[in-house]
Scaffold this active site. Structure first.
Site, mmCIF file in Angstrom:
data_model
loop_
_atom_site.group_PDB
_atom_site.id
_atom_site.type_symbol
_atom_site.label_atom_id
_atom_site.label_comp_id
_atom_site.label_asym_id
_atom_site.label_seq_id
_atom_site.Cartn_x
_atom_site.Cartn_y
_atom_site.Cartn_z
ATOM 1 N N TYR A 1 0.883 -1.173 -0.050
ATOM 2 C CA TYR A 1 0.045 0.059 0.062
ATOM 3 C C TYR A 1 0.816 1.232 -0.016
ATOM 4 O O TYR A 1 0.631 2.058 -0.769
ATOM 5 C CB TYR A 1 -0.997 -0.158 1.168
ATOM 6 C CG TYR A 1 -1.834 0.999 1.394
ATOM 7 C CD1 TYR A 1 -3.013 1.402 0.533
ATOM 8 C CD2 TYR A 1 -1.815 1.884 2.211
ATOM 9 C CE1 TYR A 1 -3.771 2.411 0.629
ATOM 10 C CE2 TYR A 1 -2.444 3.005 2.647
ATOM 11 C CZ TYR A 1 -3.636 3.298 1.789
ATOM 12 O OH TYR A 1 -4.467 4.291 1.876
HETATM 13 P P1 NAP Z 1 -13.801 3.431 0.570
HETATM 14 O O1 NAP Z 1 -14.902 3.922 1.591
HETATM 15 O O2 NAP Z 1 -13.608 1.809 1.142
HETATM 16 O O3 NAP Z 1 -13.886 3.586 -0.757
HETATM 17 C C1 NAP Z 1 -12.951 2.855 -1.653
HETATM 18 C C2 NAP Z 1 -13.420 3.269 -3.120
HETATM 19 O O4 NAP Z 1 -12.602 2.870 -4.166
HETATM 20 C C3 NAP Z 1 -14.829 2.673 -3.218
HETATM 21 O O5 NAP Z 1 -15.655 3.468 -3.836
HETATM 22 C C4 NAP Z 1 -14.402 1.582 -4.157
HETATM 23 O O6 NAP Z 1 -15.617 1.192 -4.784
HETATM 24 C C5 NAP Z 1 -13.538 1.987 -4.976
HETATM 25 N N1 NAP Z 1 -12.543 0.992 -5.374
HETATM 26 C C6 NAP Z 1 -11.644 -0.020 -4.737
HETATM 27 N N2 NAP Z 1 -10.954 -0.607 -5.676
HETATM 28 C C7 NAP Z 1 -11.699 -0.402 -6.820
HETATM 29 C C8 NAP Z 1 -11.498 -1.048 -8.161
HETATM 30 N N3 NAP Z 1 -10.599 -2.055 -8.406
HETATM 31 N N4 NAP Z 1 -12.069 -0.461 -9.022
HETATM 32 C C9 NAP Z 1 -12.879 0.782 -9.136
HETATM 33 N N5 NAP Z 1 -12.982 1.007 -7.867
HETATM 34 C C10 NAP Z 1 -12.720 0.564 -6.680
HETATM 35 O O7 NAP Z 1 -12.523 3.993 1.511
HETATM 36 P P2 NAP Z 1 -11.985 5.377 1.329
HETATM 37 O O8 NAP Z 1 -11.109 5.477 2.525
HETATM 38 O O9 NAP Z 1 -12.966 6.299 1.137
HETATM 39 O O10 NAP Z 1 -10.583 5.443 0.195
HETATM 40 C C11 NAP Z 1 -10.675 6.397 -0.760
HETATM 41 C C12 NAP Z 1 -8.962 6.640 -0.980
HETATM 42 O O11 NAP Z 1 -8.490 6.991 0.280
HETATM 43 C C13 NAP Z 1 -8.434 5.262 -1.145
HETATM 44 O O12 NAP Z 1 -7.482 5.483 -2.322
HETATM 45 C C14 NAP Z 1 -7.738 4.934 0.240
HETATM 46 O O13 NAP Z 1 -6.322 4.348 -0.253
HETATM 47 C C15 NAP Z 1 -7.345 6.462 0.535
HETATM 48 N N6 NAP Z 1 -6.990 6.931 1.927
HETATM 49 C C16 NAP Z 1 -7.920 6.071 3.099
HETATM 50 C C17 NAP Z 1 -7.586 6.355 4.243
HETATM 51 C C18 NAP Z 1 -8.303 6.164 5.264
HETATM 52 O O14 NAP Z 1 -7.949 5.860 6.523
HETATM 53 N N7 NAP Z 1 -9.845 5.737 5.154
HETATM 54 C C19 NAP Z 1 -6.445 7.040 4.769
HETATM 55 C C20 NAP Z 1 -5.356 7.499 3.680
HETATM 56 C C21 NAP Z 1 -5.792 7.245 2.244
HETATM 57 P P3 NAP Z 1 -16.235 -0.272 -5.329
HETATM 58 O O15 NAP Z 1 -15.921 -1.400 -4.022
HETATM 59 O O16 NAP Z 1 -17.545 -0.131 -5.745
HETATM 60 O O17 NAP Z 1 -15.333 -0.756 -6.330
#
Ligand code: NAP
Length: 254
Positions: A157
């Site tokens: 990651y």
């Molecule tokens: P989340 O609610 O789980 O959202 C992740 C999103 O990415 C979902 O809409 C999912 O949609 C989509 N996704 C994942 N794999 C995919 C694929 N193969 N094809 C198309 N869409 C895909 O989590 P989030 O925290 O909002 O994450 C958003 C971003 O923030 C991510 O890049 C994550 O790494 C980053 N981030 C999160 C955190 C944290 O603590 N939450 C911290 C730093 C960065 P589907 O499942 O419907 O495809």
């Protein structure tokens, strides 16, 4: 206040969490939206909410790892809304966790494909569309992990997300003269399904909250507001940057 009036934006990872919150905020700020993720039902529900609030959005379901998805998102932005101004490349997943020697090669490849190669494929199609439009803003959701903190267990990651910062820097340098900006957004721990994959127990949640100077996780809407800043002219002189929005996890030592 309509900081994205007359703008067309793609938001990936819009079915949940940060992307969903950003799509709603961008729409409220006047943008026309192409929203994407794999889950069609969640996207349809989001489009309905946005339309009921008086804005325009269209859902394009697809796997972010496929170049066909990237191409389709840009085609739909052009066909339905006339062009592309903003791309919030936010879809991502934690991927296989484990100490570096224990991460499988398949898990590594899958994580890099989902988080990093997908961003390259999307940028490949988004940049020419923004050049046609006379400018634009690309935003890549990275993280503090692998930038300011080597969080154990997240080698794949971290590597994939750190790569997004390099990608944003090079796009910024290559296309600044064409009024295209590219920045990485680095959230701290955020209360979303992806965030909760790392936080599996109440004790773990308390521990991770305590790592932040603010002693809590972010709400997705707080990260969405920073994405709006990078998308809009409020950040008009900002490009090639890594913007930490991390509740102070990078500086806290207690
Ligand atoms: P989340 O609610 O789980 O959202 C992740 C999103 O990415 C979902 O809409 C999912 O949609 C989509 N996704 C994942 N794999 C995919 C694929 N193969 N094809 C198309 N869409 C895909 O989590 P989030 O925290 O909002 O994450 C958003 C971003 O923030 C991510 O890049 C994550 O790494 C980053 N981030 C999160 C955190 C944290 O603590 N939450 C911290 C730093 C960065 P589907 O499942 O419907 O495809």
């Amino acid at each position: 206040m309509s900081s994205l009036a007359n703008k067309v934006a793609i938001v990936t990872g819009a079915s949940s969490g940060i992307g969903r919150a950003a799509a709603k905020l961008f729409a409220a700020e006047g943008a026309k939206l192409v929203v994407s993720a794999r889950r069609q039902a969640e996207l349809d529900e989001l489009v309905t909410e946005i339309e009921e609030a008086g804005a325009a959005a269209i859902a394009v379901a697809g796997d972010i790892k496929a170049e066909a998805t990237a191409r389709r998102l840009v085609d739909v932005a052009k066909e339905r809304f006339g062009g592309l101004d903003v791309a919030f490349n936010n879809a991502g997943a934690t991927g296989e966790m484990g100490s570096v020697p224990d991460i499988s090669v398949a898990g590594w490849d899958e994580t890099l494909a989902t988080n990093l190669t997908s961003a390259f494929l999307n940028a490949r199609h988004q940049i020419p569309a923004m050049v046609e439009r006379g400018g634009g803003s690309l935003i890549f959701t990275s993280t503090f992990v692998g930038y300011s903190i080597g969080f154990p267990g997240l080698g794949a990651y971290a590597a994939s997300k750190a790569g997004l910062i390099g990608l944003a820097q090079v796009i910024a340098a290559e296309f600044g003269a064409q009024r295209i900006r590219a920045n990485a957004l680095l959230p701290g721990g955020t209360d979303t399904p992806a965030g909760r994959t790392v936080i599996s127990t109440p004790e773990m949640r308390k521990f991770v909250e305590g790592l932040h100077a603010l002693k809590r996780l972010a709400e997705p809407e707080e990260i969405a507001r920073s994405a709006l800043y990078l998308a809009s002219d409020a950040s008009s002189f900002m490009t090639g940057s890594a913007l930490l929005v991390d509740g102070g996890i990078s500086v806290a030592r207690t």
